[in-house]
Write a protein that holds these residues in place. Sequence first.
Motif, mmCIF file in Angstrom:
data_model
loop_
_atom_site.group_PDB
_atom_site.id
_atom_site.type_symbol
_atom_site.label_atom_id
_atom_site.label_comp_id
_atom_site.label_asym_id
_atom_site.label_seq_id
_atom_site.Cartn_x
_atom_site.Cartn_y
_atom_site.Cartn_z
ATOM 1 N N PRO A 53 43.475 43.792 38.979
ATOM 2 C CA PRO A 53 44.495 43.561 40.120
ATOM 3 C C PRO A 53 45.961 43.250 39.509
ATOM 4 N N VAL B 43 45.449 48.097 43.023
ATOM 5 C CA VAL B 43 45.471 47.100 44.203
ATOM 6 C C VAL B 43 45.680 48.026 45.459
ATOM 7 N N THR C 280 42.995 48.570 48.682
ATOM 8 C CA THR C 280 43.339 48.048 49.855
ATOM 9 C C THR C 280 43.397 49.118 50.829
#
Lengths: 357, 357
Positions: free
Chosen positions: A197, A203, A207
């Motif tokens: 992360p 990330v 996402t």
Amino acid sequence: MNVSGSQRATMLDVARLAGVSEKSVSRVVNREPHVSQKLRDKVEAAIAELGYVPDPAARSLAGVRSFTVGLWIDTRGLHYSMKLMEGAYEACRAHGYHLQVENLGSKIDDAAQVARLDNILRTSRLDGVIVTPLFSDNSAVMDFLESQGMPYARVSPFTHYGRAPAVFMDDAAAAGEVADLFVRNGHRFIGLVTGSPRHGAAVARRTGFLERIAIIAPDAVITEAEGNFAFEAGIAAGRQLLDVADRPTAIFATNDDSAAGVMTACAQLGLTVPDDVSICGFDDNLMAKSVWPYLTTVHQPIAELAQQAALLLIDRHADKRQTADVLLPHRLVERDTIRDLRTSEKVCRPAMGDDDA
Amino acid sequence: MNVSGSQRATMLDVARLAGVSEKSVSRVVNREPHVSQKLRDKVEAAIAELGYVPDPAARSLAGVRSFTVGLWIDTRGLHYSMKLMEGAYEACRAHGYHLQVENLGSKIDDAAQVARLDNILRTSRLDGVIVTPLFSDNSAVMDFLESQGMPYARVSPFTHYGRAPAVFMDDAAAAGEVADLFVRNGHRFIGLVTGSPRHGAAVARRTGFLERIAIIAPDAVITEAEGNFAFEAGIAAGRQLLDVADRPTAIFATNDDSAAGVMTACAQLGLTVPDDVSICGFDDNLMAKSVWPYLTTVHQPIAELAQQAALLLIDRHADKRQTADVLLPHRLVERDTIRDLRTSEKVCRPAMGDDDA
DNA sequence: CTGAAAGCGCTTACAG
DNA sequence: CTGAAAGCGCTTACAG
């Protein structure tokens, strides 16, 4: 005209041949305004005839520009770094610039890093620096550069947008396309191998994938495992995801190294790719064609990213205009690791070797 | 002393602080002879106090040296090229030199190549060039460089020894060590995956292996297959070697890419490495730790090769002495792909060194 | 062993 | 729109 071994022509040679002053030649060479077309034509003809190329050392010494741009890279993957250098170098070469590569390493704290950068800037003359991941999101580095008045361009930033000209691709959108690919091929039990992360790209890819899945297949079941963007961690993540009763039919590993690890995990568990498990990577690096079958993945234009970043720094002087961010296109490269669940055929290129044995 | 943001010190600043002439500072900086110890001490103290670093642009413009060395590389493996650049760059950086990388590509004939090189030399000022495989054995390239009086150093040449300073490793001896490893572990049925005979290293590795086997195990049975130093050709070679009744117990693939291919062939044929087949590669590139189990292979010091070659060109000026060839050590890296047939244990890192029976 | 002068090939700053 | 002069920070060639 230009016999091999002859002396290199100087600006004075060009000026004499064209019947103008050196300053006029300089104006043409540097594309300065206020030059009559007639004069420009004469000078350009003389330049062509003599094969004149400006001496960067003299330009650097006399002027404020050094014709050198710095490339600051982390000690990340060899492939990534190489592509970065390739692209930055190409832009520099095309414009008569030198490239000064600095391998920074990220294992030290910000204060020590800044001290090091300070030393680099003091012992070099740079027209600008290309800052690459993970430094491109490091505000200590950006603060320092700004305090020194040093122009810089960012490659693939994920935070602080607008702080300096940036070049990037849309990782989230690309991951969304992977989601589309999975769903289009009938997959609903899906594994997701993530990266750290701390890593902006990790990330964004996670996402982007998750958000797209939520829209197009809210019924899908997703299990995640940390793959740390690395081969060996990818093996572990793959085993964790696959060595269960109801294993996923498809796995999205958010970089190629971990995808290769997942493929190794498949082999260890006696699972065939893509017949038993479909796999998609991200990056399109060396690994993608060093596994069998060849990996379906997202192509990241790394060299182009660095090339454009270099151009941002170079044009900055040439055109005297502030340059804007640039978004580069990615591309989903469909190779041989995705199976179409609906037609029971794997999706691949026309000719793939025999797969008996 | 040197406050951040202060102007860079010039040679004149150093001269004034030391109370000597600029020329004396120049002599110290360039390690010229005929400088008294006292003067040298004063100058060095001033240099240290001011943090003085000579301006390469000014040195280049005033002198005969350009402080730039060329690196001519073929469009071969990314890893190989990257390591070459890494090493050459490090040497250049440590000595205040620029590196100018030229990606030549080998798909054109010698005449076209030379025309291209001529253009490169005419548009750059180079103190010397590092010539790397496969150009380091190309006599058209060497003829041209010599005709231009351009100093050059060769990386890993296999022919025309002594024509120019060279840096290399002993491929044949290293391959001989692989033979020792195989025989020591009880292997007598051996497969050999070769590279193109156009490639000096491929020939040396094959010959070195075969000659050593002939001495230590004349009874060994060896079958060969062409692997073209490539992953996919390695798969084919592996299948050819292994998909037979009396398959070899060990395979020496003469580079890592083809070794990875052989490992994939094993997987396809349901063979486990190293239980069913032992494998050894050569290069220790990225592939070696992107396969499972990790590949036993010969480490080739690519970066060091290029670094030393750069140093040869740089020292040439610094010390005014003709430099000699340099042979760099290789290293057999025993990882996890070799099985000991006599004790029925695979040989891996923990057990290294004391394998007395 | 040490230094004063000239000049490398450009750009800057200033005139016209 | 064009040019003449000075100078960037060093090294060369020459003196002493």
